[in-house]
Design a protein around this motif. Structure first.
Motif, PDB file in Angstrom:
ATOM      1  N   VAL A   1       5.913 -22.644 -18.509  1.00  0.00           N
ATOM      2  CA  VAL A   1       5.347 -21.747 -17.860  1.00  0.00           C
ATOM      3  C   VAL A   1       5.617 -20.243 -18.394  1.00  0.00           C
ATOM      4  CG1 VAL A   1       5.313 -20.920 -15.560  1.00  0.00           C
ATOM      5  CG2 VAL A   1       5.743 -23.388 -15.739  1.00  0.00           C
TER       6      VAL A   1
ATOM      7  N   GLN B   1      -0.907 -23.430 -14.678  1.00  0.00           N
ATOM      8  CA  GLN B   1       0.259 -22.574 -13.771  1.00  0.00           C
ATOM      9  C   GLN B   1       0.049 -21.007 -14.192  1.00  0.00           C
ATOM     10  OE1 GLN B   1       2.637 -24.130 -11.697  1.00  0.00           O
ATOM     11  NE2 GLN B   1       2.850 -21.837 -11.096  1.00  0.00           N
TER      12      GLN B   1
ATOM     13  N   HIS C   1       1.924 -24.344 -20.061  1.00  0.00           N
ATOM     14  CA  HIS C   1       1.131 -24.839 -18.933  1.00  0.00           C
ATOM     15  C   HIS C   1       0.076 -23.803 -18.424  1.00  0.00           C
ATOM     16  CE1 HIS C   1       1.071 -26.970 -15.455  1.00  0.00           C
ATOM     17  NE2 HIS C   1       2.291 -26.810 -14.863  1.00  0.00           N
TER      18      HIS C   1
ATOM     19  N   PRO D   1       7.481 -21.270 -10.099  1.00  0.00           N
ATOM     20  CA  PRO D   1       6.225 -22.289 -10.209  1.00  0.00           C
ATOM     21  C   PRO D   1       6.729 -23.460  -9.408  1.00  0.00           C
ATOM     22  CG  PRO D   1       7.365 -22.024 -12.332  1.00  0.00           C
ATOM     23  CD  PRO D   1       8.020 -21.075 -11.235  1.00  0.00           C
TER      24      PRO D   1
END
Ligand code: NCD
Length: 297
Positions: free
Chosen positions: A163, A133, A130, A255
């Protein structure tokens, strides 16, 4: 000309990361909205649930004066049984200037970019990565600590968290000291050591001291194949963040979305003064503006 892409942190050099972060911080300071004579068409294809990422990409495109066109699984013909490849061919025929995609399958953003040669941003692919992020997390870190090389802890379901994977790649690329805090059932130590063999591993939150930042991660219950309930309750018992773990007052990141009282106790989530969680959400918009500017160049 080769298209720009952000399908993984591997697509970016340390210099790219710094210039995207600097641009995001500039956008945040200026708070400007742009209008343009010729705007680009950006397709947002979100095939997994999302609040922060979808809205921030849409807002980012609009603030830059571009058109943001959103499609999710329920609204698309995928829900009528159309194959993923047929849906992709349909969307590509409409000639988007860029495609933002979130999908449950690892590496699908990379494959779409390779096949169609259009600018693609990965908004989360399965358990893989990701990257935006991780970039927005880095922008928040950079705003506070400038270029100081601080100690960062990442705690939780490292194994299933895209993440975590993007953050570990990004922070390693920039030379940060990384501490991973996780039970063995949420860790693929070999995979992490392949990215960075200097990472320090801990089995408990009590054994890690003097962190500047502690990043907690959501337990990815939808991606755990066996025993999800048992693993959640074991994690909650041993790793749920309490005030007693925060005596040296590190900054706290997550996150989102948070599983309250699984990763972070209500008391910490509601009252901890050094939480950066909503600041991460705010930065998400400016960072995505910077990412769009980068790929649309
Ligand atoms: C993350 C995601 O979808 O990977 N959420 C987000 O984009 N802010 C984290 C998560 O769901 O755990």
């Amino acid at each position: 000309m080769v298209n720009k892409k952000i399908t993984s942190i591997d697509d970016l050099s340390a210099k790219d990361i710094q210039s995207i972060a600097e641009q995001a911080i500039k956008f945040k300071k200026s708070k400007k909205n742009y209008t343009r004579k010729v705007s680009k068409n950006i397709f947002n294809l979100f095939l997994e649930p999302s609040t922060r990422t979808t809205i921030s990409f849409e807002l980012a495109a609009r603030k830059l004066g571009h058109n943001s066109i959103n499609i999710n699984f329920e609204k698309s013909s995928l829900s009528k049984g159309e194959s993923f490849n047929d849906t992709m061919d349909t969307l590509i025929s409409m000639k988007p200037d860029a495609l933002i995609i979130r999908d449950k399958n690892n590496f699908s953003p990379r494959e779409i970019e390779k096949k169609n040669k259009i600018p693609v941003i990965n908004a989360g692919d399965g358990t893989n990565e990701h990257p935006t992020q991780a970039l927005l997390d880095y922008c928040v870190i950079k705003e506070i600590f400038k270029n100081k090389k601080i100690k960062i802890g990442i705690c939780g379901d490292i194994k299933h968290s895209r993440v975590a994977h993007s953050n570990i790649k990004l922070l390693s690329k920039l030379g940060y000291q990384i501490h991973i805090i996780a039970p063995s059932y949420f860790l693929d130590k070999g995979g992490i050591e392949k990215i960075n063999n200097k990472i320090i591993f801990h089995k408990s939150l009590n054994s890690v001291k003097n962190l500047d930042i502690l990043m907690m991660l959501r337990v990815q219950k939808e991606r755990i194949r066996k025993n999800a309930k048992n693993l959640m309750s074991s994690f909650k018992k041993n790793f749920c963040l309490q005030n007693k773990h925060l005596l040296n007052k590190p900054y706290l990141m997550h996150p989102g979305p948070v599983n309250r009282n699984i990763e972070i106790s209500d008391d910490v989530l509601n009252n901890y003064p050094n939480s950066l969680i909503l600041r991460q959400v705010e930065m998400g918009v400016y960072l995505r503006m910077a990412c769009l500017k980068y790929i649309l160049k």
